[in-house]
Design a protein around this motif. Structure first.
Motif, PDB file in Angstrom:
ATOM      1  N   ALA A  34       0.674  -1.196   0.065  1.00  0.00           N
ATOM      2  CA  ALA A  34      -0.120   0.288   0.146  1.00  0.00           C
ATOM      3  C   ALA A  34       0.757   1.338   0.143  1.00  0.00           C
ATOM      4  CB  ALA A  34      -1.021  -0.091   1.198  1.00  0.00           C
ATOM      5  N   GLY A  35       2.048   1.222   0.624  1.00  0.00           N
ATOM      6  CA  GLY A  35       2.984   2.314   0.469  1.00  0.00           C
ATOM      7  C   GLY A  35       3.827   2.631  -0.578  1.00  0.00           C
ATOM      8  N   ALA A  36       3.696   1.595  -1.488  1.00  0.00           N
ATOM      9  CA  ALA A  36       4.575   1.664  -2.689  1.00  0.00           C
ATOM     10  C   ALA A  36       3.947   3.055  -3.586  1.00  0.00           C
ATOM     11  CB  ALA A  36       4.367   0.665  -3.687  1.00  0.00           C
ATOM     12  N   VAL A  37       5.046   3.674  -4.038  1.00  0.00           N
ATOM     13  CA  VAL A  37       4.728   5.112  -4.976  1.00  0.00           C
ATOM     14  C   VAL A  37       5.582   4.897  -6.012  1.00  0.00           C
ATOM     15  CG1 VAL A  37       4.447   6.565  -2.975  1.00  0.00           C
ATOM     16  CG2 VAL A  37       6.763   6.369  -3.932  1.00  0.00           C
ATOM     17  N   LEU A  38       5.652   3.672  -6.649  1.00  0.00           N
ATOM     18  CA  LEU A  38       6.250   3.416  -7.881  1.00  0.00           C
ATOM     19  C   LEU A  38       5.095   3.580  -8.847  1.00  0.00           C
ATOM     20  CD1 LEU A  38       8.660   0.477  -7.088  1.00  0.00           C
ATOM     21  CD2 LEU A  38       9.412   2.746  -8.480  1.00  0.00           C
ATOM     22  N   THR A  39       5.156   4.502  -9.780  1.00  0.00           N
ATOM     23  CA  THR A  39       4.113   4.479 -10.889  1.00  0.00           C
ATOM     24  C   THR A  39       4.419   3.920 -12.131  1.00  0.00           C
ATOM     25  OG1 THR A  39       5.060   6.543 -11.736  1.00  0.00           O
ATOM     26  CG2 THR A  39       3.635   7.030 -10.084  1.00  0.00           C
ATOM     27  N   ASP A  40       3.389   3.933 -13.212  1.00  0.00           N
ATOM     28  CA  ASP A  40       3.620   3.078 -14.289  1.00  0.00           C
ATOM     29  C   ASP A  40       4.879   3.740 -15.138  1.00  0.00           C
ATOM     30  OD1 ASP A  40       1.771   1.277 -14.047  1.00  0.00           O
ATOM     31  OD2 ASP A  40       0.236   2.458 -15.031  1.00  0.00           O
ATOM     32  N   LEU A  41       5.079   5.301 -14.913  1.00  0.00           N
ATOM     33  CA  LEU A  41       5.959   5.859 -15.712  1.00  0.00           C
ATOM     34  C   LEU A  41       7.567   5.501 -15.108  1.00  0.00           C
ATOM     35  CD1 LEU A  41       7.007   7.848 -17.487  1.00  0.00           C
ATOM     36  CD2 LEU A  41       6.716   9.752 -15.828  1.00  0.00           C
ATOM     37  N   ASP A  42       7.545   5.301 -13.766  1.00  0.00           N
ATOM     38  CA  ASP A  42       8.644   5.114 -12.962  1.00  0.00           C
ATOM     39  C   ASP A  42       9.198   3.457 -13.484  1.00  0.00           C
ATOM     40  OD1 ASP A  42       8.845   7.135 -11.242  1.00  0.00           O
ATOM     41  OD2 ASP A  42       7.581   6.420  -9.967  1.00  0.00           O
ATOM     42  N   ARG A  43       8.095   2.691 -13.579  1.00  0.00           N
ATOM     43  CA  ARG A  43       8.770   1.240 -14.148  1.00  0.00           C
ATOM     44  C   ARG A  43       9.015   1.434 -15.647  1.00  0.00           C
ATOM     45  NH1 ARG A  43       4.535   0.042 -10.287  1.00  0.00           N
ATOM     46  NH2 ARG A  43       2.826   0.720 -11.732  1.00  0.00           N
ATOM     47  N   HIS A  44       8.440   2.220 -16.489  1.00  0.00           N
ATOM     48  CA  HIS A  44       8.736   2.171 -17.682  1.00  0.00           C
ATOM     49  C   HIS A  44      10.243   2.926 -17.854  1.00  0.00           C
ATOM     50  CE1 HIS A  44       8.517   2.946 -22.160  1.00  0.00           C
ATOM     51  NE2 HIS A  44       8.676   4.375 -21.785  1.00  0.00           N
ATOM     52  N   LEU A  45      10.438   4.019 -17.315  1.00  0.00           N
ATOM     53  CA  LEU A  45      11.564   4.388 -17.188  1.00  0.00           C
ATOM     54  C   LEU A  45      12.925   3.516 -16.607  1.00  0.00           C
ATOM     55  CD1 LEU A  45      10.925   8.103 -16.043  1.00  0.00           C
ATOM     56  CD2 LEU A  45      11.369   7.341 -18.327  1.00  0.00           C
ATOM     57  N   PHE A  46      12.346   3.019 -15.730  1.00  0.00           N
ATOM     58  CA  PHE A  46      13.615   2.094 -15.041  1.00  0.00           C
ATOM     59  C   PHE A  46      13.937   0.955 -16.243  1.00  0.00           C
ATOM     60  CE2 PHE A  46      14.485  -1.957 -13.053  1.00  0.00           C
ATOM     61  CZ  PHE A  46      15.528  -1.442 -11.987  1.00  0.00           C
ATOM     62  N   ASN A  47      12.706   0.201 -16.523  1.00  0.00           N
ATOM     63  CA  ASN A  47      13.026  -1.018 -17.645  1.00  0.00           C
ATOM     64  C   ASN A  47      13.797  -0.305 -18.777  1.00  0.00           C
ATOM     65  OD1 ASN A  47      11.687  -2.635 -16.052  1.00  0.00           O
ATOM     66  ND2 ASN A  47       9.510  -2.192 -17.049  1.00  0.00           N
ATOM     67  N   GLY A  99      16.347   2.005 -18.665  1.00  0.00           N
ATOM     68  CA  GLY A  99      17.203   2.457 -18.161  1.00  0.00           C
ATOM     69  C   GLY A  99      17.315   4.158 -18.245  1.00  0.00           C
ATOM     70  N   ASN A 100      16.587   4.741 -18.330  1.00  0.00           N
ATOM     71  CA  ASN A 100      16.094   6.318 -18.073  1.00  0.00           C
ATOM     72  C   ASN A 100      16.196   6.798 -17.002  1.00  0.00           C
ATOM     73  OD1 ASN A 100      17.559   6.359 -20.782  1.00  0.00           O
ATOM     74  ND2 ASN A 100      15.657   5.899 -21.909  1.00  0.00           N
ATOM     75  N   HIS A 101      15.697   6.134 -15.969  1.00  0.00           N
ATOM     76  CA  HIS A 101      15.114   6.808 -14.561  1.00  0.00           C
ATOM     77  C   HIS A 101      16.256   7.537 -13.967  1.00  0.00           C
ATOM     78  CE1 HIS A 101      12.637   7.808 -11.348  1.00  0.00           C
ATOM     79  NE2 HIS A 101      11.859   6.808 -11.620  1.00  0.00           N
ATOM     80  N   THR A 102      16.370   8.765 -14.153  1.00  0.00           N
ATOM     81  CA  THR A 102      17.506   9.599 -13.415  1.00  0.00           C
ATOM     82  C   THR A 102      17.297   9.993 -12.024  1.00  0.00           C
ATOM     83  OG1 THR A 102      16.567  11.613 -14.506  1.00  0.00           O
ATOM     84  CG2 THR A 102      18.126  10.570 -15.854  1.00  0.00           C
ATOM     85  N   GLN A 103      16.170   9.693 -11.416  1.00  0.00           N
ATOM     86  CA  GLN A 103      16.020  10.071 -10.167  1.00  0.00           C
ATOM     87  C   GLN A 103      15.596   8.716  -9.272  1.00  0.00           C
ATOM     88  OE1 GLN A 103      14.221  12.567 -12.355  1.00  0.00           O
ATOM     89  NE2 GLN A 103      16.369  13.808 -11.907  1.00  0.00           N
TER      90      GLN A 103
END
Length: 226
Positions: free
Chosen positions: A12-25, A27-31
């Protein structure tokens, strides 16, 4: 013994959004440091800490620490789609708490406890647990940052002084003690200036389990050595 209610994934406390997962997958998540690791938060008025770690080959991941007697069944995390990230929130866990991730591999029943590569604070060697921490420092170097480009241009002079902080200088009256950052800063800056150096390269930067490594073998990427 762990109660059944405590074994429910704390997603319930997770704040990973779809955009976060997309950028991570891709390799472009700079924060990513804002998403992975341990982040003190609140659920309503109650304190909690959000945890997230990348463990793509895990069958299960949980958070272990002083707060649950290092019980690998007490605080399981939830898998975040196909990203390989596991996350969740634990109530009652705040800054200073020691923790690690207990990882159960999908291969050959391997089990291991790992420190957090995105932790903001780690135990000093030889201990290796991560600590929940809250950043509070406010940078006041806007003027210096604004002029940094000119000092680091291809046409600017550069002479780098590489220094290992632990062995560069010790207090004369306490030779067995390390200087603190605030103690070493003015002395090192004055020495580098007097010797004609334009830049200082520091080591160690992050916490490390064995002092003999001089900090090259780290326990994380975001926890400055204490």
């Amino acid at each position: 013994m762990t109660h059944a209610a405590e074994r429910a994934p704390a997603a319930a406390g997770a704040v990973l959004t779809d955009l976060d997962r997309h950028l991570f997958n891709e390799g472009n998540h700079t924060q990513l440091y804002e998403k992975l690791g341990a982040h003190p938060s609140a659920r309503g008025e109650a304190p909690c800490t959000r945890f997230a770690v990348w463990a793509p080959n895990a069958a299960a991941v949980s958070v272990i620490g002083d707060f649950n007697d290092w019980d690998s069944a007490a605080a399981p995390l939830a898998a975040q789609a196909a990203s390989g990230i596991w996350s969740g929130a634990l109530p009652g866990v705040g800054p200073g708490a020691r923790y690690k991730y207990h990882i159960a591999s999908r291969h050959r029943g391997y089990r291991v406890a790992k420190c957090d590569p995105f932790a903001f604070h780690s135990e000093m060697p030889p201990q290796t647990a991560s600590r929940v921490w809250q950043w509070s420092h406010e940078w006041q170097d806007d003027a210096w940052m604004a002029g940094r480009g000119a000092r680091q241009s291809l046409t600017a002079p550069m002479a780098i002084y590489e220094v290992h902080l632990g062995s560069w200088m010790r207090p004369a009256d306490e030779p067995g003690r390390f200087l603190t950052y605030r103690e070493v800063a003015p002395r090192l800056a004055a020495y580098a200036r007097d010797m004609g150096f334009t830049h200082v390269e520091l080591l160690p930067i992050t916490e490390h389990p064995f002092y003999g490594s001089w900090g090259y073998q780290t326990t994380g990427y975001f926890a400055p050595t204490s």
